[in-house]
Enzyme design. Structure first.
Site, PDB file in Angstrom:
ATOM      1  CB  SER A   1     -29.918 -10.690  16.671  1.00  0.00           C
ATOM      2  OG  SER A   1     -30.839 -11.233  15.751  1.00  0.00           O
TER       3      SER A   1
ATOM      4  CE1 TYR B   1     -33.698  -9.174  19.790  1.00  0.00           C
ATOM      5  CE2 TYR B   1     -33.524  -9.788  17.482  1.00  0.00           C
ATOM      6  CZ  TYR B   1     -33.243 -10.043  18.807  1.00  0.00           C
ATOM      7  OH  TYR B   1     -32.527 -11.159  19.149  1.00  0.00           O
TER       8      TYR B   1
ATOM      9  CE  LYS C   1     -30.197  -8.924  20.589  1.00  0.00           C
ATOM     10  NZ  LYS C   1     -29.482  -9.202  21.847  1.00  0.00           N
TER      11      LYS C   1
ATOM     12  NE  ARG D   1     -39.125 -16.743  27.058  1.00  0.00           N
ATOM     13  CZ  ARG D   1     -39.342 -15.897  28.063  1.00  0.00           C
ATOM     14  NH1 ARG D   1     -40.319 -16.117  28.903  1.00  0.00           N
ATOM     15  NH2 ARG D   1     -38.531 -14.875  28.270  1.00  0.00           N
TER      16      ARG D   1
HETATM   17  P1  NAI Z   1     -35.057 -16.703  25.912  1.00  0.00           P
HETATM   18  O1  NAI Z   1     -36.337 -15.955  25.860  1.00  0.00           O
HETATM   19  O2  NAI Z   1     -35.099 -18.186  25.917  1.00  0.00           O
HETATM   20  O3  NAI Z   1     -34.202 -16.232  27.182  1.00  0.00           O
HETATM   21  C1  NAI Z   1     -34.000 -14.886  27.488  1.00  0.00           C
HETATM   22  C2  NAI Z   1     -33.936 -14.736  28.999  1.00  0.00           C
HETATM   23  O4  NAI Z   1     -33.688 -13.349  29.312  1.00  0.00           O
HETATM   24  C3  NAI Z   1     -35.260 -15.117  29.688  1.00  0.00           C
HETATM   25  O5  NAI Z   1     -35.051 -16.103  30.674  1.00  0.00           O
HETATM   26  C4  NAI Z   1     -35.749 -13.800  30.270  1.00  0.00           C
HETATM   27  O6  NAI Z   1     -36.461 -13.960  31.508  1.00  0.00           O
HETATM   28  C5  NAI Z   1     -34.452 -13.006  30.446  1.00  0.00           C
HETATM   29  N1  NAI Z   1     -34.699 -11.568  30.493  1.00  0.00           N
HETATM   30  C6  NAI Z   1     -35.475 -10.842  29.644  1.00  0.00           C
HETATM   31  N2  NAI Z   1     -35.472  -9.550  30.000  1.00  0.00           N
HETATM   32  C7  NAI Z   1     -34.679  -9.437  31.101  1.00  0.00           C
HETATM   33  C8  NAI Z   1     -34.292  -8.345  31.912  1.00  0.00           C
HETATM   34  N3  NAI Z   1     -34.746  -7.099  31.675  1.00  0.00           N
HETATM   35  N4  NAI Z   1     -33.443  -8.571  32.932  1.00  0.00           N
HETATM   36  C9  NAI Z   1     -32.992  -9.826  33.185  1.00  0.00           C
HETATM   37  N5  NAI Z   1     -33.366 -10.921  32.463  1.00  0.00           N
HETATM   38  C10 NAI Z   1     -34.185 -10.727  31.419  1.00  0.00           C
HETATM   39  O7  NAI Z   1     -34.195 -16.162  24.670  1.00  0.00           O
HETATM   40  P2  NAI Z   1     -32.840 -16.738  23.990  1.00  0.00           P
HETATM   41  O8  NAI Z   1     -33.181 -17.232  22.651  1.00  0.00           O
HETATM   42  O9  NAI Z   1     -32.115 -17.597  24.923  1.00  0.00           O
HETATM   43  O10 NAI Z   1     -32.056 -15.359  23.740  1.00  0.00           O
HETATM   44  C11 NAI Z   1     -30.859 -15.006  24.419  1.00  0.00           C
HETATM   45  C12 NAI Z   1     -30.218 -13.837  23.713  1.00  0.00           C
HETATM   46  O11 NAI Z   1     -29.813 -14.210  22.404  1.00  0.00           O
HETATM   47  C13 NAI Z   1     -31.120 -12.625  23.536  1.00  0.00           C
HETATM   48  O12 NAI Z   1     -30.365 -11.443  23.681  1.00  0.00           O
HETATM   49  C14 NAI Z   1     -31.595 -12.746  22.102  1.00  0.00           C
HETATM   50  O13 NAI Z   1     -31.998 -11.513  21.580  1.00  0.00           O
HETATM   51  C15 NAI Z   1     -30.354 -13.307  21.457  1.00  0.00           C
HETATM   52  N6  NAI Z   1     -30.585 -14.017  20.208  1.00  0.00           N
HETATM   53  C16 NAI Z   1     -31.121 -15.282  20.226  1.00  0.00           C
HETATM   54  C17 NAI Z   1     -31.258 -15.979  19.045  1.00  0.00           C
HETATM   55  C18 NAI Z   1     -31.718 -17.388  19.023  1.00  0.00           C
HETATM   56  O14 NAI Z   1     -31.589 -18.016  17.957  1.00  0.00           O
HETATM   57  N7  NAI Z   1     -32.226 -17.958  20.104  1.00  0.00           N
HETATM   58  C19 NAI Z   1     -30.911 -15.376  17.748  1.00  0.00           C
HETATM   59  C20 NAI Z   1     -30.319 -14.070  17.854  1.00  0.00           C
HETATM   60  C21 NAI Z   1     -30.181 -13.433  19.042  1.00  0.00           C
END
Ligand code: NAI
Length: 298
Positions: free
Chosen positions: A152, A165, A169, A200
């Site tokens: 990130s 975080y 990261k 989300r």
């Molecule tokens: P999101 O909240 O929409 O999706 C994350 C998913 O991971 C959720 O469905 C959740 O149930 C699942 N999850 C959480 N903990 C878990 C666990 N212990 N075991 C299995 N599943 C688990 O978030 P998003 O935005 O799609 O993020 C995806 C990745 O990208 C994350 O690692 C986040 O930190 C990273 N990220 C996202 C950014 C963005 O702009 N959306 C920016 C920088 C990093």
């Protein structure tokens, strides 16, 4: 024939957001997918199996093949089970995308031990567990593979209220460089990808005020993941790549830590006075690069 035809992939956190887009795109490109998701809340509490099941349904409805896994990426047994699901159900494992993530934002002085530990468990330990389990399976298989972890901008340049975080990261950056060296010997490529998408996780961030999913579409990441997982990228290893895109336009770029010339002294240690006199040379700032600029949409 799709770019990933015959390949088997695991995507963690594939029930929502970026992971869902990555799983759908890799399935469209021909890969069979293990859709992992615990289905919990954004703060890492709770669990809800239908979140992963729904994406399996979407992939199958589109003509692809997928199986759900509801394991916690922070659990060693859970990650082993996830890899076994790929091997038992689809016979091999070629691609591991560790994308699952949570947030527990608080300023450093108010951060609790639980807020710290749970974020490390999902992002840091999850990265280690997923990479090791996939790396072992791929090494045994003997014909390489691709592992992508998720970093990130917060980890790369910092962000207010996210010390837990950003610690995890930024670790993904160094981990990627080391894992690429170690696993590269077995033809396993290891990368980190840095999303910037409306999900989300990010929807209520002040920097994304006024932004919609169409403007900052998680599918941009998916295209990058398909590329890195495919033979088109077989010469690449150890890269940290950022991507975003949508109706606002797109950007795909590499993040690299740089060391500058700084203050050079021919012999002997620098004195405090010399450092003070040359601090402008030491603190080089690159005028062309504003890392946070790509977060400013409004
Ligand atoms: P999101 O909240 O929409 O999706 C994350 C998913 O991971 C959720 O469905 C959740 O149930 C699942 N999850 C959480 N903990 C878990 C666990 N212990 N075991 C299995 N599943 C688990 O978030 P998003 O935005 O799609 O993020 C995806 C990745 O990208 C994350 O690692 C986040 O930190 C990273 N990220 C996202 C950014 C963005 O702009 N959306 C920016 C920088 C990093």
């Amino acid at each position: 024939m799709g770019l990933l035809e015959g390949k088997v992939a695991i995507v963690t956190g594939a029930g929502r957001g970026v992971g869902r887009a990555e799983a759908m795109a890799m399935a469209k490109a021909g890969a069979k997918i293990v859709v992992n998701d615990l289905g919990g809340d954004r703060d890492g509490t709770g669990a809800h199996a239908p979140v992963a099941d729904a994406v399996v349904g979407e992939i199958e409805a589109a003509g692809g093949r997928a199986v759900a896994d509801h394991s916690d990426v922070g659990s060693l047994e859970g990650v082993d089970r996830m890899v076994w699901t790929a091997l038992n159900r689809f016979g091999r494992l070629d691609i591991m995308v560790h994308n699952a993530g949570i947030l527990r934002d608080k300023t450093l002085l108010n951060m609790t031990e639980d807020d710290w530990d749970l974020v490390q468990k999902v992002h840091a330990k999850g990265t280690f567990f997923c990479t090791r389990a996939a790396g072992r399976a791929m090494k045994t298989q003997g014909d390489g593979g691709v592992i992508m972890n998720t970093t990130s901008l917060t980890g790369l340049v910092g962000n207010f209220g996210q010390s837990n975080y950003s610690f995890a990261k930024s670790g993904v950056y160094g981990f990627t460089k080391t894992a690429a060296l170690e696993l590269g010997r077995y033809g396993i490529r290891v990368h980190a990808i840095c999303p910037n998408a409306y999900t989300r996780m990010t929807a209520d961030l002040p920097a994304l005020k006024g932004v919609t999913e169409e403007m900052l579409d998680p599918a941009t990441l998916a295209a990058l993941v398909v590329f890195l997982a495919s033979d088109l990228a077989k010469e690449l290893n150890g890269r940290v790549l950022l991507a975003h895109g949508g109706t606002i336009g797109a950007m795909v770029t590499e993040f690299k830590m740089k060391m500058f010339d700084g203050y050079i002294k021919k012999a002997g240690a620098p004195t405090t006075k010399e450092i003070a006199e040359n601090i402008d040379k030491v603190l080089f700032s690159d005028p062309d690069l504003d890392m946070m600029a790509c977060l400013k949409f409004n």
